[in-house]
Design a protein around this motif. Structure first.
Motif, PDB file in Angstrom:
ATOM      1  N   LEU A 132       0.815  -1.215   0.000  1.00 34.18           N
ATOM      2  CA  LEU A 132       0.000   0.000   0.000  1.00 34.18           C
ATOM      3  C   LEU A 132       0.850   1.268   0.000  1.00 34.18           C
ATOM      4  CD1 LEU A 132      -2.744  -1.076   2.577  1.00 34.18           C
ATOM      5  CD2 LEU A 132      -2.725  -1.366   0.085  1.00 34.18           C
ATOM      6  N   SER A 133       2.155   1.109   0.124  1.00 34.51           N
ATOM      7  CA  SER A 133       3.052   2.267   0.155  1.00 34.51           C
ATOM      8  C   SER A 133       3.587   2.630  -1.221  1.00 34.51           C
ATOM      9  CB  SER A 133       4.236   1.995   1.093  1.00 34.51           C
ATOM     10  OG  SER A 133       3.799   1.585   2.376  1.00 34.51           O
ATOM     11  N   SER A 134       3.572   1.676  -2.124  1.00 32.60           N
ATOM     12  CA  SER A 134       4.205   1.864  -3.424  1.00 32.60           C
ATOM     13  C   SER A 134       3.582   2.997  -4.234  1.00 32.60           C
ATOM     14  CB  SER A 134       4.132   0.555  -4.222  1.00 32.60           C
ATOM     15  OG  SER A 134       4.699   0.721  -5.502  1.00 32.60           O
ATOM     16  N   ALA A 135       2.251   2.982  -4.396  1.00 27.91           N
ATOM     17  CA  ALA A 135       1.594   3.986  -5.233  1.00 27.91           C
ATOM     18  C   ALA A 135       1.762   5.408  -4.694  1.00 27.91           C
ATOM     19  CB  ALA A 135       0.112   3.649  -5.401  1.00 27.91           C
ATOM     20  N   PRO A 136       1.578   5.636  -3.400  1.00 27.90           N
ATOM     21  CA  PRO A 136       1.796   6.998  -2.886  1.00 27.90           C
ATOM     22  C   PRO A 136       3.224   7.494  -3.085  1.00 27.90           C
ATOM     23  CG  PRO A 136       0.556   5.707  -1.303  1.00 27.90           C
ATOM     24  CD  PRO A 136       1.023   4.754  -2.357  1.00 27.90           C
ATOM     25  N   LEU A 137       4.200   6.612  -2.887  1.00 23.52           N
ATOM     26  CA  LEU A 137       5.592   7.029  -3.063  1.00 23.52           C
ATOM     27  C   LEU A 137       5.894   7.313  -4.527  1.00 23.52           C
ATOM     28  CD1 LEU A 137       7.563   4.726  -0.594  1.00 23.52           C
ATOM     29  CD2 LEU A 137       6.845   7.096  -0.278  1.00 23.52           C
ATOM     30  N   ASP A 138       5.315   6.514  -5.435  1.00 23.87           N
ATOM     31  CA  ASP A 138       5.509   6.782  -6.858  1.00 23.87           C
ATOM     32  C   ASP A 138       4.998   8.171  -7.216  1.00 23.87           C
ATOM     33  OD1 ASP A 138       6.782   4.458  -7.679  1.00 23.87           O
ATOM     34  OD2 ASP A 138       4.913   3.385  -8.045  1.00 23.87           O
ATOM     35  N   LYS A 139       3.818   8.504  -6.722  1.00 29.50           N
ATOM     36  CA  LYS A 139       3.187   9.774  -7.086  1.00 29.50           C
ATOM     37  C   LYS A 139       3.855  10.976  -6.425  1.00 29.50           C
ATOM     38  CE  LYS A 139      -1.264  12.204  -7.105  1.00 29.50           C
ATOM     39  NZ  LYS A 139      -1.353  12.437  -8.551  1.00 29.50           N
ATOM     40  N   LEU A 140       4.107  10.868  -5.122  1.00 34.18           N
ATOM     41  CA  LEU A 140       4.554  12.028  -4.359  1.00 34.18           C
ATOM     42  C   LEU A 140       6.073  12.198  -4.292  1.00 34.18           C
ATOM     43  CD1 LEU A 140       2.024  11.720  -1.402  1.00 34.18           C
ATOM     44  CD2 LEU A 140       1.952  13.348  -3.290  1.00 34.18           C
ATOM     45  N   VAL A 141       6.814  11.114  -4.477  1.00 32.84           N
ATOM     46  CA  VAL A 141       8.275  11.188  -4.342  1.00 32.84           C
ATOM     47  C   VAL A 141       8.974  10.897  -5.667  1.00 32.84           C
ATOM     48  CG1 VAL A 141      10.314  10.320  -3.134  1.00 32.84           C
ATOM     49  CG2 VAL A 141       8.128  10.515  -1.922  1.00 32.84           C
ATOM     50  N   TYR A 142       8.746   9.711  -6.206  1.00 34.19           N
ATOM     51  CA  TYR A 142       9.550   9.283  -7.342  1.00 34.19           C
ATOM     52  C   TYR A 142       9.223  10.014  -8.645  1.00 34.19           C
ATOM     53  CZ  TYR A 142      11.310   5.648  -4.283  1.00 34.19           C
ATOM     54  OH  TYR A 142      11.906   4.992  -3.246  1.00 34.19           O
ATOM     55  N   ALA A 143       7.953  10.298  -8.880  1.00 33.32           N
ATOM     56  CA  ALA A 143       7.611  11.029 -10.113  1.00 33.32           C
ATOM     57  C   ALA A 143       8.255  12.420 -10.144  1.00 33.32           C
ATOM     58  CB  ALA A 143       6.095  11.125 -10.273  1.00 33.32           C
ATOM     59  N   PRO A 144       8.146  13.215  -9.072  1.00 33.33           N
ATOM     60  CA  PRO A 144       8.840  14.515  -9.078  1.00 33.33           C
ATOM     61  C   PRO A 144      10.359  14.376  -9.177  1.00 33.33           C
ATOM     62  CG  PRO A 144       7.139  14.481  -7.389  1.00 33.33           C
ATOM     63  CD  PRO A 144       7.282  13.070  -7.881  1.00 33.33           C
ATOM     64  N   MET A 145      10.920  13.350  -8.519  1.00 32.35           N
ATOM     65  CA  MET A 145      12.363  13.151  -8.602  1.00 32.35           C
ATOM     66  C   MET A 145      12.780  12.819 -10.032  1.00 32.35           C
ATOM     67  SD  MET A 145      13.077  10.989  -5.090  1.00 32.35           S
ATOM     68  CE  MET A 145      14.813  10.664  -5.424  1.00 32.35           C
ATOM     69  N   ALA A 146      11.955  12.019 -10.731  1.00 31.69           N
ATOM     70  CA  ALA A 146      12.261  11.654 -12.114  1.00 31.69           C
ATOM     71  C   ALA A 146      12.292  12.882 -13.006  1.00 31.69           C
ATOM     72  CB  ALA A 146      11.232  10.650 -12.623  1.00 31.69           C
ATOM     73  N   LYS A 147      11.316  13.757 -12.840  1.00 23.89           N
ATOM     74  CA  LYS A 147      11.272  14.986 -13.640  1.00 23.89           C
ATOM     75  C   LYS A 147      12.488  15.856 -13.355  1.00 23.89           C
ATOM     76  CE  LYS A 147       6.219  15.184 -13.978  1.00 23.89           C
ATOM     77  NZ  LYS A 147       4.999  15.930 -13.616  1.00 23.89           N
ATOM     78  N   GLU A 148      12.884  15.901 -12.104  1.00 27.46           N
ATOM     79  CA  GLU A 148      14.035  16.716 -11.721  1.00 27.46           C
ATOM     80  C   GLU A 148      15.320  16.160 -12.330  1.00 27.46           C
ATOM     81  OE1 GLU A 148      16.354  18.231  -7.667  1.00 27.46           O
ATOM     82  OE2 GLU A 148      14.541  17.021  -7.511  1.00 27.46           O
ATOM     83  N   VAL A 149      15.478  14.832 -12.297  1.00 27.76           N
ATOM     84  CA  VAL A 149      16.673  14.202 -12.864  1.00 27.76           C
ATOM     85  C   VAL A 149      16.745  14.456 -14.361  1.00 27.76           C
ATOM     86  CG1 VAL A 149      17.751  11.986 -13.401  1.00 27.76           C
ATOM     87  CG2 VAL A 149      16.912  12.433 -11.094  1.00 27.76           C
ATOM     88  N   TRP A 150      15.621  14.277 -15.056  1.00 23.62           N
ATOM     89  CA  TRP A 150      15.601  14.484 -16.506  1.00 23.62           C
ATOM     90  C   TRP A 150      15.954  15.932 -16.850  1.00 23.62           C
ATOM     91  CZ3 TRP A 150      15.390  10.735 -20.078  1.00 23.62           C
ATOM     92  CH2 TRP A 150      15.154  11.101 -21.414  1.00 23.62           C
ATOM     93  N   ALA A 151      15.413  16.870 -16.083  1.00 18.55           N
ATOM     94  CA  ALA A 151      15.694  18.288 -16.321  1.00 18.55           C
ATOM     95  C   ALA A 151      17.179  18.599 -16.112  1.00 18.55           C
ATOM     96  CB  ALA A 151      14.839  19.155 -15.408  1.00 18.55           C
ATOM     97  N   LYS A 152      17.790  17.976 -15.120  1.00 21.66           N
ATOM     98  CA  LYS A 152      19.214  18.205 -14.863  1.00 21.66           C
ATOM     99  C   LYS A 152      20.071  17.652 -15.996  1.00 21.66           C
ATOM    100  CE  LYS A 152      19.127  18.553  -9.834  1.00 21.66           C
ATOM    101  NZ  LYS A 152      19.584  17.987  -8.540  1.00 21.66           N
ATOM    102  N   MET A 153      19.671  16.506 -16.541  1.00 21.37           N
ATOM    103  CA  MET A 153      20.426  15.957 -17.657  1.00 21.37           C
ATOM    104  C   MET A 153      20.269  16.826 -18.901  1.00 21.37           C
ATOM    105  SD  MET A 153      20.170  11.804 -17.242  1.00 21.37           S
ATOM    106  CE  MET A 153      18.370  11.755 -17.288  1.00 21.37           C
TER     107      MET A 153
END
Length: 253
Positions: free
Chosen positions: A85-106
């Motif tokens: 039950l933790s996976s979906a919230p972390l994907d939405k609130l943590v990992y998705a924003p982190m992914a966008k940030e990483v892509w922008a930095k590259m």
């Protein structure tokens, strides 16, 4: 980046997630924040618990505040069927924003274009001129690059040999970096690329920034390949990929 949940699938979620100011966090959550965690939002949780999504050292962490507000539990929560039950919230609130940030930095890093700038798929890789596996991936990618379906962006670093920084600098300093990279990779072990004895300050700054980004992403070897999958999720491949994985990175021929 493996640290980003083996890199982040962006899932369409309908969570009742909310953001709040740090001063609004309950005392137990504030204590976790004081230990270095960044609280990114809240989400609904069962059994009277209140869920909080946190980022700690490039990892997502689920926190669950007890009903009395006096204690917090850190870790994954599972239901009676074994569903996380933790996976979906972390994907939405943590990992998705982190992914966008990483892509922008590259995107903002210093890289050498390889292929059509209008190719529909972009793949980034941290690359060292002395890296045989970088050269192997370059060869693997040729059918897609030549067909105009994929563009590679080589984020040049210098970590393998003493002359690696000088060789990366030579590529950046070339009159046509894209052509210089093409000639270097096409030649393989027979490459005549000569390292610069003295690296200009502006190119030194580019290499330093690329190395800093590599360290920030906790990468230690090349090639480190980043791409978006068919669902828009940010994925990573370390080293030259297998044929099956190559298809996932590059898409259909």
């Amino acid at each position: 980046m493996p640290r980003l949940r083996h890199l982040l699938t962006l899932l369409p979620l309908t969570l009742a997630a909310t953001l709040a100011h740090a001063e609004d966090w309950p005392a137990p959550i504030k204590q976790i924040e004081a230990k270095g965690a960044k609280i990114l939002g809240t989400f609904d949780a069962p059994s009277g618990l209140k869920g909080y999504a946190a980022q700690y050292q490039n990892r997502g962490m689920a926190l669950y505040l007890t009903a009395d507000g006096k204690s917090v539990i850190a870790g994954n929560l599972y239901d009676a069927q074994g569903n996380d039950l933790s996976s979906a919230p972390l994907d939405k609130l943590v990992y998705a924003p982190m992914a966008k940030e990483v892509w922008a930095k590259m995107e903002k890093s210093s890289w050498i274009q390889d292929g059509d700038v209008n190719a529909p798929r972009t793949v980034y890789l941290f690359s060292d001129p002395n890296c045989p596996y970088c050269n192997m991936f370059w060869e693997q990618a040729r059918p897609w690059v030549k067909a105009g379906k994929v563009q590679l962006r080589h984020i040049m670093v210098g970590i393998i040999r003493e002359d690696s920084p000088g060789k990366s600098a030579a590529l950046f300093a070339a009159k046509d970096p894209q052509k210089a990279l093409q000639e270097h990779e096409a030649a393989g072990k027979g490459s005549k690329l000569q390292a610069l004895d003295k690296i200009p300050a502006d190119i030194e700054a580019k290499l330093d920034a690329n190395m800093k980004l590599m360290e920030e992403l906790e990468l230690s070897a090349t090639p480190a390949i980043f791409y978006r999958d068919d669902k828009g999720g940010l994925q990573q491949q370390q080293g030259a990929p297998s044929p099956e994985k190559l298809g996932k990175i590059m898409g259909p021929k």
